[in-house]
Enzyme design. Structure first.
Site, mmCIF file in Angstrom:
data_model
loop_
_atom_site.group_PDB
_atom_site.id
_atom_site.type_symbol
_atom_site.label_atom_id
_atom_site.label_comp_id
_atom_site.label_asym_id
_atom_site.label_seq_id
_atom_site.Cartn_x
_atom_site.Cartn_y
_atom_site.Cartn_z
ATOM 1 N N HIS A 18 9.263 9.292 -27.231
ATOM 2 C CA HIS A 18 7.948 10.580 -26.213
ATOM 3 C C HIS A 18 9.028 11.877 -26.942
ATOM 4 O O HIS A 18 7.693 12.403 -26.582
ATOM 5 C CB HIS A 18 8.496 9.683 -24.580
ATOM 6 C CG HIS A 18 7.804 11.108 -23.910
ATOM 7 N ND1 HIS A 18 6.201 10.502 -24.193
ATOM 8 C CD2 HIS A 18 7.451 11.724 -23.124
ATOM 9 C CE1 HIS A 18 5.483 11.813 -23.335
ATOM 10 N NE2 HIS A 18 6.258 12.191 -22.430
ATOM 11 N N ARG A 47 1.396 -1.361 0.352
ATOM 12 C CA ARG A 47 0.521 0.013 0.048
ATOM 13 C C ARG A 47 0.734 1.517 0.006
ATOM 14 O O ARG A 47 0.694 2.387 0.334
ATOM 15 C CB ARG A 47 -0.698 -0.095 1.866
ATOM 16 C CG ARG A 47 -1.926 -0.875 1.020
ATOM 17 C CD ARG A 47 -2.896 -0.493 2.138
ATOM 18 N NE ARG A 47 -4.384 -2.396 2.150
ATOM 19 C CZ ARG A 47 -3.731 -3.146 2.869
ATOM 20 N NH1 ARG A 47 -2.682 -3.060 2.963
ATOM 21 N NH2 ARG A 47 -4.594 -4.564 2.066
ATOM 22 N N ARG A 86 -2.320 22.086 -14.036
ATOM 23 C CA ARG A 86 -1.295 21.383 -13.940
ATOM 24 C C ARG A 86 -1.401 20.239 -15.636
ATOM 25 O O ARG A 86 -0.502 20.518 -15.884
ATOM 26 C CB ARG A 86 -1.848 19.640 -12.899
ATOM 27 C CG ARG A 86 -0.185 19.149 -13.364
ATOM 28 C CD ARG A 86 -0.085 18.061 -12.174
ATOM 29 N NE ARG A 86 1.115 17.434 -13.047
ATOM 30 C CZ ARG A 86 1.615 16.067 -11.515
ATOM 31 N NH1 ARG A 86 1.095 16.348 -10.677
ATOM 32 N NH2 ARG A 86 2.810 15.181 -12.026
ATOM 33 N N GLU A 143 -3.826 17.246 -10.523
ATOM 34 C CA GLU A 143 -4.068 17.813 -12.175
ATOM 35 C C GLU A 143 -5.824 17.825 -12.606
ATOM 36 O O GLU A 143 -6.710 17.630 -13.755
ATOM 37 C CB GLU A 143 -3.878 16.486 -13.154
ATOM 38 C CG GLU A 143 -3.477 16.892 -14.979
ATOM 39 C CD GLU A 143 -2.586 15.960 -15.032
ATOM 40 O OE1 GLU A 143 -2.245 15.568 -15.502
ATOM 41 O OE2 GLU A 143 -3.368 14.973 -15.828
ATOM 42 N N ASN A 158 1.046 19.129 -19.943
ATOM 43 C CA ASN A 158 0.433 18.362 -20.804
ATOM 44 C C ASN A 158 0.493 18.697 -22.577
ATOM 45 O O ASN A 158 -0.567 18.312 -23.139
ATOM 46 C CB ASN A 158 -1.217 17.765 -20.757
ATOM 47 C CG ASN A 158 -0.788 17.005 -19.646
ATOM 48 O OD1 ASN A 158 -0.441 16.046 -19.347
ATOM 49 N ND2 ASN A 158 -2.480 16.433 -18.642
ATOM 50 N N LYS A 215 3.152 11.745 -10.460
ATOM 51 C CA LYS A 215 2.435 10.489 -11.103
ATOM 52 C C LYS A 215 3.607 9.733 -12.120
ATOM 53 O O LYS A 215 4.837 8.982 -12.529
ATOM 54 C CB LYS A 215 2.667 11.680 -12.800
ATOM 55 C CG LYS A 215 0.828 12.596 -12.326
ATOM 56 C CD LYS A 215 1.239 13.541 -13.540
ATOM 57 C CE LYS A 215 0.344 12.578 -14.947
ATOM 58 N NZ LYS A 215 -0.174 13.439 -15.874
ATOM 59 N N HIS A 225 1.245 16.451 -25.172
ATOM 60 C CA HIS A 225 0.849 15.481 -25.007
ATOM 61 C C HIS A 225 -0.179 14.439 -25.570
ATOM 62 O O HIS A 225 0.223 13.378 -25.567
ATOM 63 C CB HIS A 225 1.230 15.152 -23.895
ATOM 64 C CG HIS A 225 2.195 15.197 -23.007
ATOM 65 N ND1 HIS A 225 2.663 16.517 -23.093
ATOM 66 C CD2 HIS A 225 2.854 14.256 -22.059
ATOM 67 C CE1 HIS A 225 4.616 16.658 -22.451
ATOM 68 N NE2 HIS A 225 4.717 15.321 -21.790
ATOM 69 N N LYS A 253 7.914 23.257 -13.179
ATOM 70 C CA LYS A 253 7.190 22.239 -12.735
ATOM 71 C C LYS A 253 6.905 21.569 -11.110
ATOM 72 O O LYS A 253 5.768 21.568 -10.861
ATOM 73 C CB LYS A 253 7.858 20.697 -13.350
ATOM 74 C CG LYS A 253 6.854 19.426 -13.150
ATOM 75 C CD LYS A 253 7.119 18.170 -14.518
ATOM 76 C CE LYS A 253 6.488 16.898 -13.512
ATOM 77 N NZ LYS A 253 6.178 16.006 -14.600
ATOM 78 N N HIS A 298 1.026 10.927 -27.266
ATOM 79 C CA HIS A 298 0.598 10.218 -26.546
ATOM 80 C C HIS A 298 0.095 8.991 -28.031
ATOM 81 O O HIS A 298 0.619 8.131 -28.437
ATOM 82 C CB HIS A 298 -0.182 10.144 -25.957
ATOM 83 C CG HIS A 298 0.431 11.010 -24.173
ATOM 84 N ND1 HIS A 298 0.091 10.468 -23.127
ATOM 85 C CD2 HIS A 298 1.895 10.543 -23.969
ATOM 86 C CE1 HIS A 298 0.324 10.964 -21.812
ATOM 87 N NE2 HIS A 298 1.677 11.189 -23.022
ATOM 88 N N GLU A 338 10.768 17.772 -23.967
ATOM 89 C CA GLU A 338 10.639 18.626 -22.881
ATOM 90 C C GLU A 338 10.720 19.888 -22.013
ATOM 91 O O GLU A 338 9.632 20.461 -22.173
ATOM 92 C CB GLU A 338 10.544 18.093 -21.988
ATOM 93 C CG GLU A 338 9.839 16.123 -22.437
ATOM 94 C CD GLU A 338 8.083 16.741 -22.092
ATOM 95 O OE1 GLU A 338 7.298 17.521 -21.228
ATOM 96 O OE2 GLU A 338 7.465 15.406 -21.854
#
Length: 275
Positions: free
Chosen positions: A263, A119, A239, A235, A243, A141, A246, A225, A250, A183
């Protein structure tokens, strides 16, 4: 010289991002400064270990380590299962810390293992690509891919520390370095004209991996960031600016089955689409 330290606030704790040339030999001191206990388990990839395993084990002699494949096609539940089994067999418990040494895929996959094993146990990122140092290692993330899409299985699990050593980028292939720079371009476009100008004016120095400019662009990107994540960790609103590029990026990665584009390259095309 003292490393640059950028503190990132999350809902559970504030953690440091250390940035400086030559930090890997100083891992023991930095881990202690971040409050990391003695029960440590390191996970990396064969590619990274071939280049940097000696210097890491010199800094952390005797540490138990596991090597798993990197690349988006290895960012799967099967890889997670292998990590869980290794942790169990080696007696990892809730007082343990996992140290992820690698690029974005290693950080995402190992980070999700840390988020879900027992956990949730402590996580340290030691990113070894420019993309990971400026982006994926910061912010909490983590996750893996599903056959129906990228990063569909994941969590928010902030690390207890990020240790970014630009010297480790000296062995990074030029294509991987360039992919990470996209990036940095993103950060310049969404938040900092000065960073964008620095990037444009310093490309020869960047590709020569000059320590001062590499430290500057990594630190500037992490500060941006950190500010965004502190304002919107999960997000909900702000936030989402991170993206930029992205959504289409993606999709390009998915339709090419993660074989054709890095990426960062996909994000670059995505920024063109979004613009």
């Amino acid at each position: 010289m003292q490393p640059t330290r950028i503190d990132v606030s999350s809902s559970s704790h504030t953690y440091p991002v250390f940035v400086a040339h030559g930090l890997i030999p100083k891992l023991p001191a930095l881990l202690s400064e971040a409050g990391v206990g003695p029960r440590r388990f390191l996970i990396s990839s064969p590619n990274v270990w071939k280049r940097h395993g000696d210097v890491v084990t010199d800094a952390l002699p005797g540490i138990k380590h596991l090597l798993v494949s990197d690349g988006e096609r290895s960012k799967t539940q099967q890889t997670l299962g292998r990590i869980y089994e290794w942790l169990i067999r080696n007696g990892a418990d809730r007082q343990s810390t996992i140290i992820a040494v690698g690029g974005g895929v290693i950080g995402d996959t190992v980070g999700f293992a840390a988020a879900t094993f027992l956990r949730g146990i402590a996580l340290v990122h030691v990113p070894t690509t420019l993309l990971a140092q400026v982006d994926s290692a910061v912010g909490g993330k983590v996750g893996v891919n599903h056959t129906l899409g990228k990063n569909l299985i994941g969590a928010f699990h902030p690390p207890v520390a990020v240790i970014a050593d630009p010297e480790i980028l000296d062995t990074l292939p030029r294509r991987e370095l360039r992919a990470g720079l996209y990036e940095v371009v993103k950060y310049g476009v969404i938040a900092s004209r000065s960073l964008f100008t620095l990037l444009v004016n310093s490309l020869p120095s960047i590709f020569a991996r000059e320590p001062s400019v590499m430290t500057e662009i990594i630190s500037a990107s992490c500060r941006i960031k950190a500010e965004v994540v502190a304002a919107d960790e999960r997000e909900g609103d702000r936030r989402r600016v991170l993206n930029f590029g992205h959504t289409a990026g993606h999709a390009l990665e998915s339709v090419t089955h993660y074989r054709r584009l890095r990426h960062g390259e996909a994000v670059a095309y995505g920024m063109l689409v979004a613009a």
